[in-house]
Design an enzyme around this catalytic site. Structure first.
Site, PDB file in Angstrom:
ATOM      1  N   ARG A  30     -54.770 -45.062  27.806  1.00  0.00           N
ATOM      2  CA  ARG A  30     -54.818 -45.402  29.214  1.00  0.00           C
ATOM      3  C   ARG A  30     -54.272 -46.917  29.614  1.00  0.00           C
ATOM      4  NH1 ARG A  30     -58.016 -42.194  32.374  1.00  0.00           N
ATOM      5  NH2 ARG A  30     -57.137 -43.183  34.248  1.00  0.00           N
ATOM      6  N   SER A  47     -40.822 -27.158  19.251  1.00  0.00           N
ATOM      7  CA  SER A  47     -39.995 -26.413  19.566  1.00  0.00           C
ATOM      8  C   SER A  47     -39.931 -25.753  21.201  1.00  0.00           C
ATOM      9  CB  SER A  47     -39.309 -25.275  18.605  1.00  0.00           C
ATOM     10  OG  SER A  47     -38.168 -24.408  19.133  1.00  0.00           O
ATOM     11  N   GLY A  48     -39.112 -26.346  22.094  1.00  0.00           N
ATOM     12  CA  GLY A  48     -38.962 -25.782  23.195  1.00  0.00           C
ATOM     13  C   GLY A  48     -39.694 -26.540  24.144  1.00  0.00           C
ATOM     14  N   HIS A  96     -36.398 -32.413  12.537  1.00  0.00           N
ATOM     15  CA  HIS A  96     -36.016 -31.713  13.819  1.00  0.00           C
ATOM     16  C   HIS A  96     -36.465 -32.725  14.950  1.00  0.00           C
ATOM     17  CE1 HIS A  96     -34.863 -27.937  13.088  1.00  0.00           C
ATOM     18  NE2 HIS A  96     -35.476 -27.873  12.006  1.00  0.00           N
ATOM     19  N   ASP A 121     -31.451 -31.710  18.003  1.00  0.00           N
ATOM     20  CA  ASP A 121     -32.020 -30.797  17.207  1.00  0.00           C
ATOM     21  C   ASP A 121     -32.227 -31.218  15.696  1.00  0.00           C
ATOM     22  OD1 ASP A 121     -33.039 -28.396  16.636  1.00  0.00           O
ATOM     23  OD2 ASP A 121     -31.002 -27.562  15.894  1.00  0.00           O
ATOM     24  N   GLY A 132     -41.464 -33.308  18.886  1.00  0.00           N
ATOM     25  CA  GLY A 132     -42.303 -32.388  19.688  1.00  0.00           C
ATOM     26  C   GLY A 132     -41.972 -31.022  19.316  1.00  0.00           C
ATOM     27  N   GLY A 190     -38.785 -29.537  25.656  1.00  0.00           N
ATOM     28  CA  GLY A 190     -38.075 -30.114  26.387  1.00  0.00           C
ATOM     29  C   GLY A 190     -37.333 -31.241  25.912  1.00  0.00           C
ATOM     30  N   LYS A 191     -37.295 -31.545  24.478  1.00  0.00           N
ATOM     31  CA  LYS A 191     -36.495 -32.480  24.141  1.00  0.00           C
ATOM     32  C   LYS A 191     -34.900 -32.674  24.672  1.00  0.00           C
ATOM     33  CE  LYS A 191     -37.551 -31.398  19.762  1.00  0.00           C
ATOM     34  NZ  LYS A 191     -38.337 -30.199  19.927  1.00  0.00           N
ATOM     35  N   SER A 192     -34.433 -31.580  24.589  1.00  0.00           N
ATOM     36  CA  SER A 192     -32.902 -31.586  24.900  1.00  0.00           C
ATOM     37  C   SER A 192     -32.714 -31.795  26.294  1.00  0.00           C
ATOM     38  CB  SER A 192     -32.281 -30.136  24.472  1.00  0.00           C
ATOM     39  OG  SER A 192     -32.290 -29.955  23.266  1.00  0.00           O
TER      40      SER A 192
END
Length: 319
Positions: free
Chosen positions: A258, A169-170, A152, A191, A167, A172-174
């Protein structure tokens, strides 16, 4: 990283009929043995030219590869007398050859065609120059025969740098992919993506389901057809994977790099890929950060490391 250690590895079974179907999308292929079935399994991406065998050098004849007969092979056959030619062709067809392609628009010689039918060896011809055709068929077979895994994530090509986003699900990859496409970069997959290990030791990424590779799911909006919205140049069929970026939730307790002197890498299918974690918090312009990651990668490829230059300047060293 554990999630990459136990990825399931898949292998394709490539049959000649599947290869021909793909080749027909790119080349005008003439089939000279339509009466034969093409269920032969192709086991190697490498090809072979049988000129040396025609001249009688049989020791290293790589018969299990697809055979390419170009101008050189036809000239060698032409240089033989009748008995030598008959012997050379019979020797050639005494091996279990998977298929033969005659290139450069040459018509297959009658004696080759006759023996191909007799020995049930599929015979095709193409008009393309031998080198170009061999390069294309090798590339196609390399992709088809290479091991791959499915995971995924999203893949976007940014400044010709292939980036795999992972990352939860949800996270913000898309949405990040959409922002990057809006800024002129190219979507490769959303996806569920396929990661292929190329024989030359690099990774290639593409959408797991090619037929929906130009669609992007944005929560709250729905499915977007990226090509309809941004045009054909907004999508790529596949790209080399150069960097993996994990989008993570911001937390004040996060232990985040950093300076950037320590380069993390993750191993996928035996290949180490640079790995970056980008924490998300309100107000951060994530697509700009991703562009910076891609540009920094290109700078490192040229031998310049920003973090090292920074530290050297602090130490007063000459660059």
């Amino acid at each position: 990283m554990k999630e990459f250690e136990n990825l399931k590895v898949y292998f394709n079974e490539v049959r000649l009929k599947n290869l021909i179907k793909i080749l027909k999308e790119r080349f005008n292929i003439l089939n000279h043995t339509p009466e034969l079935n093409f269920n032969t399994i192709i086991q190697q991406a490498d090809l072979n030219r049988p000129a040396l065998l025609f001249k009688g050098f049989e020791e290293i004849f790589l018969y299990d590869r697809i055979q390419i007969i170009g101008e050189t092979e036809l000239l060698v056959l032409k240089s033989l007398n009748k008995k030598e030619r008959e012997k050379a062709i019979k020797r050639f067809f005494s091996y279990p050859i998977p298929a033969i392609f005659v290139t450069k628009g040459f018509k297959p010689p009658e004696d080759i065609l006759e023996e191909a039918k007799k020995n049930k060896v599929p015979l095709f011809s193409v008009s393309e120059p031998t080198t170009l055709f061999m390069r294309e068929i090798f590339f196609i077979l390399s992709l088809l025969l290479s091991p791959y895994t499915v995971l995924h994530g999203n893949i976007v090509n940014v400044y010709n740098v292939g980036i795999l986003f992972i990352g939860r699900s949800g996270i913000g990859k898309s949405e990040c992919s959409l922002e990057l496409v809006e800024r002129g970069h190219k979507l490769v997959g959303d996806d569920l993506v396929k990661i292929i290990k190329h024989p030359e030791n690099f990774l290639i990424g593409e959408a797991f389901k090619g037929e929906v590779r130009t669609f992007l799911e944005i929560r709250g909006i729905g499915i977007l057809d990226i090509i309809s919205l941004f045009g054909p140049s907004s999508c790529l069929e596949r790209t080399k994977i150069d960097i993996i970026i994990r989008l993570i939730d911001w937390s004040e307790t996060l232990d985040i790099e950093r300076i950037g002197i320590k380069e993390k890498k993750v191993n996928i299918l035996g290949i180490n890929i640079p790995y970056v974690e980008l924490p998300l918090n309100p107000g951060k312009h994530i697509s700009v950060l991703v562009e910076a990651v891609a540009l920094n990668y290109l700078t490192k490829e040229r031998g310049e490391v920003s973090a090292e230059k920074f530290l050297n300047k602090l130490k007063g060293k000459k660059l």
